[in-house]
Design an enzyme around this catalytic site. Sequence first.
Site, short mmCIF file in Angstrom:
data_model
loop_
_atom_site.label_atom_id
_atom_site.label_comp_id
_atom_site.label_asym_id
_atom_site.label_seq_id
_atom_site.Cartn_x
_atom_site.Cartn_y
_atom_site.Cartn_z
N HIS A 276 1.10 -0.94 0.26
CA HIS A 276 0.30 0.16 0.20
C HIS A 276 0.56 0.95 0.13
O HIS A 276 1.73 1.58 0.47
CB HIS A 276 -0.80 0.27 1.46
CG HIS A 276 -1.71 0.98 0.95
ND1 HIS A 276 -2.98 1.03 1.26
CD2 HIS A 276 -1.79 2.67 0.84
CE1 HIS A 276 -3.72 2.05 1.71
NE2 HIS A 276 -3.09 3.11 1.38
N HIS B 262 1.91 5.13 -1.81
CA HIS B 262 1.43 6.43 -2.42
C HIS B 262 2.60 6.94 -3.11
O HIS B 262 3.46 7.93 -2.50
CB HIS B 262 0.18 7.45 -1.34
CG HIS B 262 -1.00 7.05 -0.83
ND1 HIS B 262 -1.89 7.08 -2.01
CD2 HIS B 262 -1.23 6.56 0.38
CE1 HIS B 262 -2.60 6.37 -0.53
NE2 HIS B 262 -2.39 6.40 0.26
N LYS C 120 -9.11 -0.39 -5.66
CA LYS C 120 -9.04 0.20 -4.52
C LYS C 120 -10.71 1.24 -4.67
O LYS C 120 -10.83 1.78 -4.87
CB LYS C 120 -8.17 1.38 -4.38
CG LYS C 120 -8.72 1.77 -2.51
CD LYS C 120 -7.33 1.30 -2.24
CE LYS C 120 -7.76 2.12 -0.74
NZ LYS C 120 -6.52 3.33 -0.35
N HIS D 129 -10.17 1.07 1.85
CA HIS D 129 -10.03 2.05 2.96
C HIS D 129 -11.20 2.18 4.02
O HIS D 129 -12.50 2.62 3.51
CB HIS D 129 -10.60 3.59 2.25
CG HIS D 129 -9.81 4.81 3.31
ND1 HIS D 129 -8.39 5.37 3.59
CD2 HIS D 129 -10.59 4.60 4.28
CE1 HIS D 129 -8.49 6.40 4.27
NE2 HIS D 129 -9.91 6.16 4.88
N HIS E 293 -5.16 -0.29 6.39
CA HIS E 293 -4.03 0.43 6.73
C HIS E 293 -5.25 -0.14 8.09
O HIS E 293 -5.52 1.29 8.68
CB HIS E 293 -3.73 1.55 6.35
CG HIS E 293 -4.70 2.34 5.76
ND1 HIS E 293 -6.26 2.78 5.66
CD2 HIS E 293 -4.81 2.91 4.76
CE1 HIS E 293 -6.83 2.90 5.09
NE2 HIS E 293 -6.28 3.39 4.15
N ASP F 149 1.29 2.57 3.01
CA ASP F 149 0.56 3.77 3.17
C ASP F 149 1.46 5.16 2.96
O ASP F 149 0.93 6.56 3.94
CB ASP F 149 0.43 3.48 4.60
CG ASP F 149 -1.62 5.05 4.18
OD1 ASP F 149 -1.48 4.93 2.87
OD2 ASP F 149 -2.26 5.69 4.79
O1 DOR Z 1 -3.12 9.35 5.92
C1 DOR Z 1 -3.65 9.34 3.92
N1 DOR Z 1 -2.82 9.77 3.27
N2 DOR Z 1 -4.74 8.60 4.63
C2 DOR Z 1 -4.73 8.41 3.06
O2 DOR Z 1 -5.57 7.30 3.30
C3 DOR Z 1 -4.69 8.68 1.82
C4 DOR Z 1 -4.00 9.11 2.38
C5 DOR Z 1 -2.41 10.64 1.57
O3 DOR Z 1 -3.24 9.88 -0.19
O4 DOR Z 1 -2.66 11.19 1.36
ZN ZN Z 2 -3.26 4.97 1.39
#
Ligand code: DOR
Ligand code: ZN
Length: 347
Positions: free
Chosen positions: A12, A14, A101, A138, A176, A249
């Site tokens: 997971h 980003h 997702k 989520h 998460h 995450d």
């Molecule tokens: O803290 C987070 N940041 N939780 C999420 O679900 C998305 C992520 C983000 O993309 O910044």
């Molecule tokens: Zn995330």
Amino acid sequence: MQITLRQPDDWHLHLRDDAMLEAVVASSARHFGRALVMPNLVPPVTTGEAAREYRNRIEQAVQSALPDSGFKPLMTLYLTDTTEAADVVQAAADGTILAVKLYPAGATTNSASGVTDLSRVMPVLEAMAQHGIVLCVHGEVTHAEVDIFDREARFIETVLEPLRQELPELRVVMEHVTTRDGVEYVAANDRNLAATLTTHHLMINRNHLLVGGIKPHYYCLPIAKREEHRLALVKAATSGDERYFLGTDSAPHTRSSKESDCGCAGVFNAANTMVCLAAVFEEAGALDQLEAFASLNGPRWYGLAPNDASMTLRKSGNASPLPPPVQVGDECVMPFDPARPIYWEVI
Ligand code: DOR
Ligand code: ZN
């Protein structure tokens, strides 16, 4: 003391796009073999074609940042009220995506296009169940009247359990998980359900976020909970149970967008996740389970082989420094501060 494991994966992550992607990708590629990349760009990655284009951009960024790493991005699609079942099935069949997702609309960063009501996406979910395509969720409700600390437990009760009753063949990952309710729900179901756990939720509780001054760099979603929940997460992660695996995450935001009147949610932990996990597992007396959590359980769930390469972590007498902030233009992204000295390093 040292420990060698199969190279880990991040289930997971980003990575963003453009300059941010170029700036952060090496932090993941340096340690991880693969990562499941989240689709919450602006606009989100909603079609197979968009996922292929995004994957190309990531591969190019890896090529310029760390060409010898062999790091492989695995892609997800962002489920919306108007997603076409046929596109999802095709993208999974041709290897473009590994999962879809689900963001409830408004749940987190860039989730405005998320699903407003599960009934609208039932045809897509039915097709996914039929074809064995994984749904990553989520798991938080977004109703204004539900307290932010209760949103995960409420999601399980009012959304996830009814969905799984209706579609027991759908393979679901609770992304998460942050509560005892979450890990207990996974433990109570022996089929088609797994969970990812983040580095930061294994290390911080809501006091870290709020006591002695508000710490915007610990603000993330789902929000960190009470210590009893953190302890339940550590117990699950270190148990060796194959249903729990690492999804960092890691979610980079610029320093100014976190240290703000309305700070963004996200913790950037890609660079120091593995040393932090070594400390957590050591403290739990479970270093021998780190490989299962970080390197074996995830690929098994997704039907992939573990990585061939290995990683060695060593404990030294001196605390390791925090990774440096990552520069993005004239801004920077601050690394996760685990709130305690870490004596481990990756060698
Ligand atoms: O803290 C987070 N940041 N939780 C999420 O679900 C998305 C992520 C983000 O993309 O910044
Ligand atoms: Zn995330």
